[in-house]
Design a protein around this motif. Sequence first.
Motif, PDB file in Angstrom:
ATOM      1  N   ARG A 364       0.822  -1.211   0.000  1.00 20.76           N
ATOM      2  CA  ARG A 364       0.000   0.000   0.000  1.00 20.76           C
ATOM      3  C   ARG A 364       0.858   1.263   0.000  1.00 20.76           C
ATOM      4  NH1 ARG A 364      -2.490   3.110   3.939  1.00 20.76           N
ATOM      5  NH2 ARG A 364      -2.030   1.699   5.658  1.00 20.76           N
ATOM      6  N   LEU A 365       1.939   1.266   0.783  1.00 21.46           N
ATOM      7  CA  LEU A 365       2.770   2.467   0.877  1.00 21.46           C
ATOM      8  C   LEU A 365       3.738   2.622  -0.286  1.00 21.46           C
ATOM      9  CD1 LEU A 365       3.722   2.803   4.666  1.00 21.46           C
ATOM     10  CD2 LEU A 365       1.898   3.917   3.402  1.00 21.46           C
ATOM     11  N   VAL A 366       4.263   1.504  -0.756  1.00 19.04           N
ATOM     12  CA  VAL A 366       5.316   1.556  -1.781  1.00 19.04           C
ATOM     13  C   VAL A 366       4.744   1.379  -3.180  1.00 19.04           C
ATOM     14  CG1 VAL A 366       7.542   0.565  -2.492  1.00 19.04           C
ATOM     15  CG2 VAL A 366       6.953   0.678  -0.074  1.00 19.04           C
ATOM     16  N   GLY A 367       3.618   0.703  -3.289  1.00 22.00           N
ATOM     17  CA  GLY A 367       3.007   0.499  -4.593  1.00 22.00           C
ATOM     18  C   GLY A 367       3.453  -0.763  -5.293  1.00 22.00           C
ATOM     19  N   MET A 368       4.211  -1.595  -4.615  1.00 21.49           N
ATOM     20  CA  MET A 368       4.665  -2.867  -5.177  1.00 21.49           C
ATOM     21  C   MET A 368       4.986  -3.824  -4.036  1.00 21.49           C
ATOM     22  SD  MET A 368       8.514  -1.832  -6.467  1.00 21.49           S
ATOM     23  CE  MET A 368       7.956  -0.307  -7.251  1.00 21.49           C
ATOM     24  N   SER A 369       5.174  -5.084  -4.373  1.00 21.70           N
ATOM     25  CA  SER A 369       5.469  -6.071  -3.343  1.00 21.70           C
ATOM     26  C   SER A 369       6.917  -5.929  -2.874  1.00 21.70           C
ATOM     27  CB  SER A 369       5.251  -7.479  -3.895  1.00 21.70           C
ATOM     28  OG  SER A 369       6.222  -7.772  -4.884  1.00 21.70           O
ATOM     29  N   PRO A 370       7.267  -6.426  -1.690  1.00 22.15           N
ATOM     30  CA  PRO A 370       8.661  -6.369  -1.226  1.00 22.15           C
ATOM     31  C   PRO A 370       9.632  -7.051  -2.181  1.00 22.15           C
ATOM     32  CG  PRO A 370       7.196  -6.949   0.580  1.00 22.15           C
ATOM     33  CD  PRO A 370       6.368  -6.967  -0.659  1.00 22.15           C
ATOM     34  N   THR A 371       9.237  -8.189  -2.746  1.00 20.67           N
ATOM     35  CA  THR A 371      10.110  -8.911  -3.679  1.00 20.67           C
ATOM     36  C   THR A 371      10.376  -8.084  -4.927  1.00 20.67           C
ATOM     37  OG1 THR A 371       9.229 -11.017  -2.891  1.00 20.67           O
ATOM     38  CG2 THR A 371      10.393 -11.036  -4.996  1.00 20.67           C
ATOM     39  N   GLU A 372       9.338  -7.457  -5.450  1.00 23.26           N
ATOM     40  CA  GLU A 372       9.503  -6.621  -6.643  1.00 23.26           C
ATOM     41  C   GLU A 372      10.348  -5.394  -6.335  1.00 23.26           C
ATOM     42  OE1 GLU A 372       6.702  -4.400 -10.028  1.00 23.26           O
ATOM     43  OE2 GLU A 372       5.792  -5.462  -8.327  1.00 23.26           O
ATOM     44  N   PHE A 373      10.135  -4.794  -5.157  1.00 22.37           N
ATOM     45  CA  PHE A 373      10.945  -3.643  -4.768  1.00 22.37           C
ATOM     46  C   PHE A 373      12.418  -4.013  -4.659  1.00 22.37           C
ATOM     47  CE2 PHE A 373      13.112  -1.222  -1.456  1.00 22.37           C
ATOM     48  CZ  PHE A 373      12.919   0.072  -1.898  1.00 22.37           C
ATOM     49  N   ARG A 374      12.705  -5.156  -4.034  1.00 20.08           N
ATOM     50  CA  ARG A 374      14.102  -5.592  -3.897  1.00 20.08           C
ATOM     51  C   ARG A 374      14.731  -5.810  -5.262  1.00 20.08           C
ATOM     52  NH1 ARG A 374      15.692 -10.714  -0.240  1.00 20.08           N
ATOM     53  NH2 ARG A 374      16.651  -9.173   1.150  1.00 20.08           N
ATOM     54  N   LYS A 375      14.000  -6.436  -6.161  1.00 16.57           N
ATOM     55  CA  LYS A 375      14.525  -6.710  -7.495  1.00 16.57           C
ATOM     56  C   LYS A 375      14.877  -5.415  -8.215  1.00 16.57           C
ATOM     57  CE  LYS A 375      13.309  -9.096 -11.791  1.00 16.57           C
ATOM     58  NZ  LYS A 375      12.258  -9.891 -12.491  1.00 16.57           N
ATOM     59  N   GLN A 376      13.990  -4.440  -8.167  1.00 14.08           N
ATOM     60  CA  GLN A 376      14.255  -3.161  -8.830  1.00 14.08           C
ATOM     61  C   GLN A 376      15.367  -2.386  -8.142  1.00 14.08           C
ATOM     62  OE1 GLN A 376      10.771  -0.782  -9.483  1.00 14.08           O
ATOM     63  NE2 GLN A 376       9.590  -2.448 -10.430  1.00 14.08           N
ATOM     64  N   ALA A 377      15.385  -2.397  -6.818  1.00 13.26           N
ATOM     65  CA  ALA A 377      16.408  -1.642  -6.076  1.00 13.26           C
ATOM     66  C   ALA A 377      17.792  -2.216  -6.312  1.00 13.26           C
ATOM     67  CB  ALA A 377      16.071  -1.642  -4.587  1.00 13.26           C
ATOM     68  N   LEU A 378      17.921  -3.536  -6.273  1.00  9.14           N
ATOM     69  CA  LEU A 378      19.228  -4.158  -6.487  1.00  9.14           C
ATOM     70  C   LEU A 378      19.688  -4.007  -7.933  1.00  9.14           C
ATOM     71  CD1 LEU A 378      18.917  -7.451  -4.382  1.00  9.14           C
ATOM     72  CD2 LEU A 378      20.073  -5.311  -3.775  1.00  9.14           C
ATOM     73  N   ALA A 379      18.744  -4.049  -8.866  1.00  6.30           N
ATOM     74  CA  ALA A 379      19.106  -3.842 -10.282  1.00  6.30           C
ATOM     75  C   ALA A 379      19.606  -2.422 -10.502  1.00  6.30           C
ATOM     76  CB  ALA A 379      17.903  -4.138 -11.177  1.00  6.30           C
ATOM     77  N   ALA A 380      18.928  -1.460  -9.895  1.00  6.86           N
ATOM     78  CA  ALA A 380      19.364  -0.061 -10.018  1.00  6.86           C
ATOM     79  C   ALA A 380      20.716   0.155  -9.361  1.00  6.86           C
ATOM     80  CB  ALA A 380      18.319   0.862  -9.387  1.00  6.86           C
ATOM     81  N   GLN A 381      20.956  -0.506  -8.229  1.00  8.30           N
ATOM     82  CA  GLN A 381      22.240  -0.391  -7.546  1.00  8.30           C
ATOM     83  C   GLN A 381      23.365  -1.013  -8.377  1.00  8.30           C
ATOM     84  OE1 GLN A 381      22.659   1.159  -4.593  1.00  8.30           O
ATOM     85  NE2 GLN A 381      24.872   0.803  -4.647  1.00  8.30           N
ATOM     86  N   SER A 382      23.059  -2.153  -8.982  1.00 10.54           N
ATOM     87  CA  SER A 382      24.066  -2.835  -9.818  1.00 10.54           C
ATOM     88  C   SER A 382      24.399  -1.995 -11.038  1.00 10.54           C
ATOM     89  CB  SER A 382      23.536  -4.206 -10.239  1.00 10.54           C
ATOM     90  OG  SER A 382      24.426  -4.842 -11.097  1.00 10.54           O
ATOM     91  N   GLN A 383      23.394  -1.378 -11.629  1.00  3.95           N
ATOM     92  CA  GLN A 383      23.620  -0.525 -12.804  1.00  3.95           C
ATOM     93  C   GLN A 383      24.442   0.698 -12.426  1.00  3.95           C
ATOM     94  OE1 GLN A 383      20.024   0.685 -14.697  1.00  3.95           O
ATOM     95  NE2 GLN A 383      21.043   1.638 -16.431  1.00  3.95           N
ATOM     96  N   ALA A 384      24.182   1.239 -11.261  1.00  7.58           N
ATOM     97  CA  ALA A 384      24.940   2.419 -10.817  1.00  7.58           C
ATOM     98  C   ALA A 384      26.403   2.066 -10.549  1.00  7.58           C
ATOM     99  CB  ALA A 384      24.296   2.993  -9.558  1.00  7.58           C
ATOM    100  N   ASP A 385      26.640   0.849 -10.057  1.00  8.01           N
ATOM    101  CA  ASP A 385      28.024   0.436  -9.758  1.00  8.01           C
ATOM    102  C   ASP A 385      28.835   0.198 -11.016  1.00  8.01           C
ATOM    103  OD1 ASP A 385      27.448   0.571  -7.077  1.00  8.01           O
ATOM    104  OD2 ASP A 385      27.023  -1.589  -6.855  1.00  8.01           O
ATOM    105  N   THR A 386      28.163  -0.207 -12.095  1.00 12.53           N
ATOM    106  CA  THR A 386      28.888  -0.495 -13.334  1.00 12.53           C
ATOM    107  C   THR A 386      29.203   0.762 -14.134  1.00 12.53           C
ATOM    108  OG1 THR A 386      26.778  -0.843 -14.467  1.00 12.53           O
ATOM    109  CG2 THR A 386      27.858  -2.783 -13.508  1.00 12.53           C
ATOM    110  N   GLN A 387      28.545   1.843 -13.789  1.00 13.53           N
ATOM    111  CA  GLN A 387      28.785   3.079 -14.544  1.00 13.53           C
ATOM    112  C   GLN A 387      29.978   3.858 -13.998  1.00 13.53           C
ATOM    113  OE1 GLN A 387      25.058   5.188 -14.465  1.00 13.53           O
ATOM    114  NE2 GLN A 387      24.118   3.877 -16.031  1.00 13.53           N
TER     115      GLN A 387
END
Length: 387
Positions: A364-387
């Motif tokens: 309700r607060l985040v707009g997505m499930s915890p699993t989906e949030f983790r997947k997107q957050a870790l993907a964004a973090q990984s992309q930021a580290d490679t740049q």
Amino acid sequence: MKQYIFNIHDVVLLMTAAECLLLAVFQSILPTRARHDGRLLTAFLLIIATASGCTLLLWNDQFSLAPWFEQTLLPYLLFAALLLKGPAIYLYVCSLTQQKLALNRRQALHLLPALLVLMCIAIFGISSSDLRHVPDTGQTLPATAIEFIWDLASLVPFIYAIAALLQIRRYRHALKDEYSHYSEVELHWLFSLAWGVCISWTWTMLVHVVAKFSSDIVADYMGIADNYLTFILINAFFAYSLTYAHQLLVTQPKEETRETTSEEEPSEPAIAKVRTAMEEDRIYLKKNLNLEQFSDRIDLPAKEVSAVINKHFGTNFFEYVNSYRVEAAKTLLSDPEKADMTVLDVLLESGFNSKSAFHRFFSRLVGMSPTEFRKQALAAQSQADTQ
């Protein structure tokens, strides 16, 4: 040729009365609890037993009873039961949802509708024959008096059923003001039972209205259906009392937790104490945290803490604490070093103790499930580290 005393519909009334008496005896021998719910449920069962038994005696002409009982006493017993079942169920709900239900003179006001009808019966000398609309040649009786008492007998329980629903709604708001976690299961069942009572007594009122404008056959069949509904509800209430009633959380009386001394905004020191407890002390990590524990921790009265959260932060205790827990969970879910933590580990470390409550609140607060949030957050973090 055999003559049958009961038909199947009379048997339902007889079974309802007998079962209510047995359940009342069983309820009375259960271990005494601190609240009044056990005694009030026993009273409700006895009232329904009386109402069912008197209804059977009134409309079944196969019985031969003493005239003083059938014609004189029966109307008093019937209408006392019909007009007391509403207050009984309302007070039972109040006893389940309040920590302190004082059975005092104020509660005696709920007896007024029954007393009014009993006075009306006494003044006009209403008998069982009058209630059945059987002419009594020796008596002149205003028809409006009979209509009045039947109207009250159908309307008053319906009003109390609505009041019980509103009490449960207030209870839910009180839970959110006092607890950071509570089970919805017991509350949903209580709501369902209260709605069942409301529907049943709405049907009773509808039967009364239809009887005025329709044939006796239609009204009789609708009344029979009402008896079956009552039988089902009695069993449901007793099952709820045994299974869920004792698991409901208690709430403080309104004046102790929600009353504020003025309409002014809370003081800055009080706001600072609440904020410090959340942001620095991270008190929200304590599982099953409630308002009383929170106020003891920061040395402020519970009503002042409630005023800070309600007025300054514009929310309730439940939402306020769990919003911090969600932020803590988001931090853990987006941390690559915590990627080996399961979602269950995350929710427990964040202060939640219920998987369903965590997923519901997080989504309700985040707009997505915890699993989906983790997947997107870790993907964004990984992309930021490679740049």
